[in-house]
Design a protein around this motif. Sequence first.
Motif, short mmCIF file in Angstrom:
data_model
loop_
_atom_site.label_atom_id
_atom_site.label_comp_id
_atom_site.label_asym_id
_atom_site.label_seq_id
_atom_site.Cartn_x
_atom_site.Cartn_y
_atom_site.Cartn_z
N LEU A 40 11.26 9.88 5.36
CA LEU A 40 11.83 9.22 6.55
C LEU A 40 10.72 9.02 7.58
CD1 LEU A 40 15.11 11.29 7.06
CD2 LEU A 40 14.86 9.03 6.03
N PHE A 41 10.90 8.07 8.46
CA PHE A 41 9.90 7.88 9.53
C PHE A 41 10.18 8.89 10.64
CE2 PHE A 41 10.51 3.62 7.63
CZ PHE A 41 9.25 3.52 7.06
N PRO A 42 9.21 9.77 10.92
CA PRO A 42 9.49 10.87 11.86
C PRO A 42 9.72 10.40 13.29
CG PRO A 42 7.17 10.89 11.17
CD PRO A 42 7.87 9.84 10.35
N HIS A 43 9.13 9.25 13.67
CA HIS A 43 9.24 8.80 15.06
C HIS A 43 10.51 7.98 15.29
CE1 HIS A 43 7.32 5.71 12.71
NE2 HIS A 43 7.68 4.81 13.61
N LEU A 44 11.26 7.68 14.23
CA LEU A 44 12.50 6.91 14.39
C LEU A 44 13.71 7.82 14.30
CD1 LEU A 44 11.82 3.77 12.11
CD2 LEU A 44 11.33 4.06 14.55
N THR A 45 14.79 7.43 14.99
CA THR A 45 16.04 8.22 14.92
C THR A 45 16.73 7.94 13.58
OG1 THR A 45 17.35 6.42 15.81
CG2 THR A 45 16.40 7.97 17.42
N VAL A 46 17.80 8.70 13.35
CA VAL A 46 18.60 8.50 12.13
C VAL A 46 19.03 7.04 12.04
CG1 VAL A 46 20.88 9.01 11.15
CG2 VAL A 46 19.41 10.88 11.96
N GLU A 47 19.58 6.54 13.14
CA GLU A 47 20.08 5.16 13.16
C GLU A 47 18.96 4.16 12.87
OE1 GLU A 47 21.55 4.06 16.99
OE2 GLU A 47 23.09 2.76 16.11
N GLN A 48 17.82 4.37 13.52
CA GLN A 48 16.69 3.44 13.32
C GLN A 48 16.13 3.53 11.90
OE1 GLN A 48 14.42 5.05 16.53
NE2 GLN A 48 15.06 3.50 18.01
N ASN A 49 16.10 4.75 11.36
CA ASN A 49 15.64 4.91 9.98
C ASN A 49 16.53 4.13 9.02
OD1 ASN A 49 13.38 6.72 8.87
ND2 ASN A 49 14.09 7.85 10.67
N ILE A 50 17.85 4.26 9.21
CA ILE A 50 18.78 3.59 8.30
C ILE A 50 18.65 2.07 8.42
CG2 ILE A 50 21.24 3.22 7.79
CD1 ILE A 50 21.75 6.10 8.56
N ALA A 51 18.44 1.61 9.67
CA ALA A 51 18.39 0.15 9.91
C ALA A 51 17.05 -0.47 9.51
CB ALA A 51 18.64 -0.12 11.41
N TYR A 52 16.09 0.38 9.15
CA TYR A 52 14.72 -0.09 8.98
C TYR A 52 14.58 -1.29 8.03
CZ TYR A 52 9.72 -0.09 8.41
OH TYR A 52 8.42 -0.47 8.40
N GLY A 53 15.31 -1.23 6.91
CA GLY A 53 15.15 -2.30 5.91
C GLY A 53 15.86 -3.59 6.27
N LEU A 54 16.55 -3.62 7.42
CA LEU A 54 17.38 -4.80 7.74
C LEU A 54 16.72 -5.74 8.74
CD1 LEU A 54 20.88 -3.05 8.06
CD2 LEU A 54 19.88 -4.17 6.07
N LYS A 55 15.40 -5.68 8.80
CA LYS A 55 14.68 -6.53 9.75
C LYS A 55 15.05 -8.00 9.52
CE LYS A 55 10.58 -3.80 10.40
NZ LYS A 55 9.46 -3.45 9.55
N GLY A 56 15.21 -8.72 10.59
CA GLY A 56 15.49 -10.16 10.46
C GLY A 56 16.98 -10.46 10.40
N MET A 57 17.81 -9.44 10.27
CA MET A 57 19.26 -9.67 10.19
C MET A 57 19.82 -9.79 11.62
SD MET A 57 21.99 -7.21 8.32
CE MET A 57 21.65 -7.64 6.64
N LEU A 58 20.90 -10.56 11.79
CA LEU A 58 21.51 -10.69 13.11
C LEU A 58 21.95 -9.32 13.63
CD1 LEU A 58 23.76 -13.84 12.56
CD2 LEU A 58 21.66 -13.66 13.94
N LYS A 59 21.77 -9.12 14.94
CA LYS A 59 22.00 -7.78 15.51
C LYS A 59 23.41 -7.25 15.23
CE LYS A 59 20.97 -5.08 19.49
NZ LYS A 59 21.09 -4.97 20.90
N HIS A 60 24.38 -8.16 15.40
CA HIS A 60 25.78 -7.79 15.24
C HIS A 60 26.05 -7.29 13.80
CE1 HIS A 60 30.09 -8.15 15.15
NE2 HIS A 60 29.99 -9.02 14.16
N GLU A 61 25.53 -8.05 12.85
CA GLU A 61 25.74 -7.70 11.44
C GLU A 61 25.02 -6.39 11.09
OE1 GLU A 61 25.08 -9.57 7.05
OE2 GLU A 61 24.90 -10.95 8.76
#
Length: 351
Positions: free
Chosen positions: A85-106
Amino acid sequence: MLDVNIKKSYNSFQLNIEFQANPGITGILGPSGCGKSLTLQSLAGIMKPDKGKITMNQQTWYDSGRTFWKPQQRKVGYLFQNYALFPHLTVEQNIAYGLKGMLKHEKNQRVEKWLKTIQLETYKDRHPSKLSGGQQQRVALARSMITEPQLLLLDEPFSALDQHIRHSLEEDLRRIIDETFHGVVLLVTHNIEEAFRMCNSIMLLNEGEVIQKGDRRDVLKIPASKKAAEIVGCENVFKVSSWEKEGLSIKVNTHGHIFQLKKQKVENLAHIGIRSDDVRITTWKGTDDNCFPGEILHITEGVKSFKHTVRVGSLSVHIEEVNQEEANLRWKVGDRCYVTFPQEKLICMEK
Ligand SMILES: Nc1ncnc2c1ncn2[C@@H]1O[C@H](COP(=O)(O)OP(=O)(O)OP(=O)(O)O)[C@@H](O)[C@H]1O
């Protein structure tokens, strides 16, 4: 379906892997250094084979010199034993990491769903260092699955965890896969019980090659060779000196001991085997076939069972008795006994 046929040559190791895997969990078992991780790495696109082909649901990911899809093109989820896991990111940010480029709402919707699935909604603002090992591994699992991969690679995902957490994570993973994932999962493990609980089919690797593959019951209970027997923990394997078919049975000579086995389709018989908990040990001579006199050489007390090493002529036989109290009362080193190898439990091995 995943279709793999690849070769990779290093100075002291050759990988020569060929298999197909259907949706569901396929377990990969094999001794240390047999090529399990290299196989996963080649599927993830981290390692490039020398030649061969990898196709996934009609997509060609790799085809010798012609095609090589990069890891990000393949949509593969990859979970290691040490979470990463990325130590500087929160749980939520870690999970969202692979979703770059996706609309915020989705993106938010998906992350919410996964936080719920792994039951860590209240931990979403924490950093990995403030989570237990099991919680970190659940976050890593969500991170590898949120991108909806076609192929999920799990490389000993539970091995760094203690028994209790391991069991509950196993249950979580099985539930999550059953509910949300319909692709191919490859699970590398050294744990036979875990493989049996988790997997639909099992593949055994040795020295860079697949030596057996099939339904989990068939592979784990009926190893096809001496090497396969070692991998799946079948402790008694005897070399066959000679054998012949005789009526409804097969007569096998191993170092002068004559065993009767149920007739089955075999071309060549190199070894016979039996699991230690399938061998019976008694004070009296039974009337069944394959009952021989023996002498207790060694007893080891385990939490749930006693393990005995018994000399039967020139054979050294491992016998496990689950009923502790009875076994405890019954045997001591040097005792004479009778050892029965039930016909239906003896396994024929062609190698
Ligand atoms: N880059 C490399 N160069 C040379 N040899 C390598 C390289 N990577 C792996 N190997 C060798 O390939 C063999 C298989 O390695 P691999 O990591 O796949 O084993 P494994 O089955 O996953 O083992 P373990 O269960 O111990 O993790 C090993 O003998 C290893 O030393």
